[in-house]
Design an enzyme around this catalytic site. Structure first.
Site, mmCIF file in Angstrom:
data_model
loop_
_atom_site.group_PDB
_atom_site.id
_atom_site.type_symbol
_atom_site.label_atom_id
_atom_site.label_comp_id
_atom_site.label_asym_id
_atom_site.label_seq_id
_atom_site.Cartn_x
_atom_site.Cartn_y
_atom_site.Cartn_z
ATOM 1 N N GLU A 254 0.278 -0.513 16.194
ATOM 2 C CA GLU A 254 -0.571 0.639 15.851
ATOM 3 C C GLU A 254 -1.497 1.010 17.019
ATOM 4 O O GLU A 254 -1.719 2.193 17.305
ATOM 5 C CB GLU A 254 -1.402 0.331 14.600
ATOM 6 C CG GLU A 254 -2.226 1.545 14.155
ATOM 7 C CD GLU A 254 -3.143 1.258 12.987
ATOM 8 O OE1 GLU A 254 -2.779 0.464 12.091
ATOM 9 O OE2 GLU A 254 -4.247 1.834 12.973
ATOM 10 N N CYS B 267 2.460 5.942 8.795
ATOM 11 C CA CYS B 267 1.576 6.157 7.641
ATOM 12 C C CYS B 267 0.656 7.354 7.923
ATOM 13 O O CYS B 267 0.069 7.446 9.011
ATOM 14 C CB CYS B 267 0.735 4.908 7.386
ATOM 15 S SG CYS B 267 -0.455 5.177 6.057
ATOM 16 N N CYS C 54 0.864 -1.182 0.000
ATOM 17 C CA CYS C 54 0.000 0.000 0.000
ATOM 18 C C CYS C 54 0.906 1.241 0.000
ATOM 19 O O CYS C 54 2.130 1.126 0.154
ATOM 20 C CB CYS C 54 -0.848 -0.004 1.265
ATOM 21 S SG CYS C 54 0.193 0.001 2.737
HETATM 22 S S1 SF4 Z 1 -2.859 2.486 7.212
HETATM 23 FE FE1 SF4 Z 1 -1.442 0.743 7.085
HETATM 24 S S2 SF4 Z 1 -2.336 -0.599 5.518
HETATM 25 FE FE2 SF4 Z 1 -3.330 1.401 5.314
HETATM 26 S S3 SF4 Z 1 -2.164 2.570 3.776
HETATM 27 FE FE3 SF4 Z 1 -1.289 3.056 5.776
HETATM 28 S S4 SF4 Z 1 0.366 1.583 6.105
HETATM 29 FE FE4 SF4 Z 1 -0.933 0.793 4.464
#
Ligand code: SF4
Length: 324
Positions: free
Chosen positions: A136, A106, A21
């Site tokens: 997370e 992210c 991703c």
């Molecule tokens: S939240 Fe996690 S799975 Fe979703 S785009 Fe970001 S890194 Fe990728």
């Protein structure tokens, strides 16, 4: 029917989208870019993404992986935080030690952090739907003081949860959950606490949603399904569960071709393959090649969504790029 020396036919249905991703691409590129700019070593707190192959490749280039900041010596080398996000205490400790921290969290996880913060500032008690112990979840809970966030993992947890004030309640979620299971938990919370405030836009990210959707299409029409991914990868585990729920008789997580238990795939004619968001495409290819040794393979892609999401690198890495 295959003759004695002919390979049996196997149709492989490849889920699309699958694998990396935008958040994972950004995190891996952050480490690679930091190695290029500053040279090794580059310290990385926690596996940058949950994939052994990725971690080993970066380690070979000079990344040093640690679980906690106190394992990093006093150094001017960069320290990168993983895509999963970190509790506030981590950047604070890094700043106190004058470490050069680069945050590869992210942006879609950061969005959840900011939501939780805003709810807290408005005096709301927060329910975090997620899995205990996942980095997370530790990172999101660690954005706020102890007691501000309650973790709910299951429908039973949603049933048992007792808020301080049902009129001042909000929820956020982990980004990599099962869309189906989370909807059930949210519905239960809404039924019990009609005033509960949710995210403006879903916290489960686009990548998780799209990969699950593709699996839902493929799983009912194959004899078995392989999810390429690591056991500690939340979104990979969810893909396996989604495949089972969608009616696939046998779904399994596989990290590398060498891990395939061939006895599980002895009498199949159609195989589905997907990959978790932290699994590189090279591993999908490796697994297809392994099947091609034993079967006469034909491959078809089943697509559930097109993706064009891109996140720029953390600022210091972008600026160095611009300066070249
Ligand atoms: S939240 Fe996690 S799975 Fe979703 S785009 Fe970001 S890194 Fe990728």
């Amino acid at each position: 029917m295959a003759g004695p020396s002919e390979k049996p036919a196997l149709k492989i249905l490849l889920c699309s989208p699958r694998g990396f991703c935008a958040g994972v691409v950004r995190a891996i590129e952050s480490v690679e870019r930091a190695l290029e700019i500053y040279g090794p070593p580059v310290y990385v707190r926690h596996e940058i993404v949950h994939n052994r192959y990725v971690v080993e490749s970066l380690r070979a280039k000079g990344a040093i992986f640690v679980e906690e900041l106190d394992e990093v010596p006093d150094t001017s080398a960069p320290v990168i935080f993983s895509a999963h996000g970190v509790p506030r205490s981590v950047p604070e400790a890094a700043a106190k030690r004058h470490l050069f921290a680069l945050d590869a969290t992210c942006p879609l996880v950061t969005k959840v952090h900011r939501e939780a913060e805003i709810h807290h500032r408005r005096g709301y008690e927060i329910v975090l739907i997620g899995h205990a112990g996942h980095p997370e979840v530790i990172g999101t809970m660690g954005q706020l003081p102890a007691g501000a966030v309650t973790l709910v993992e299951t429908l039973v947890g949603a049933e048992k949860f007792n808020p301080r004030d049902a009129k001042k309640l909000a929820y956020v979620t982990q980004t990599t959950l099962s869309v189906h299971d989370t909807a059930e938990i949210v519905d239960r919370l809404k039924a019990r606490f009609p005033g509960i405030v949710g995210p403006y836009k879903e916290d489960i990210c686009y990548a998780t949603t799209n990969r699950q959707e593709a699996v839902k299409r493929v799983a009912p029409i194959v004899d078995a399904m392989i999810v390429v991914g690591a056991p500690n990868s939340s979104n990979s585990q969810r893909l396996k569960e989604v495949a089972e729920r969608a009616g696939c008789p046998h779904a399994t997580l596989v990290q590398r071709a060498a891990d395939i238990d061939w006895s599980e795939f002895s009498a199949i004619a159609r195989l589905g393959i997907t990959a978790g968001a932290s699994a590189p495409e090279v591993l999908v290819e490796e697994i297809i090649d392994a099947f091609a040794q034993k079967y006469a393979v034909s491959v078809e892609t089943i697509s559930a969504a097109a993706e064009g999401v891109f996140f720029p690198l953390p600022r210091p890495l972008r600026e160095s790029q611009a300066a070249e």
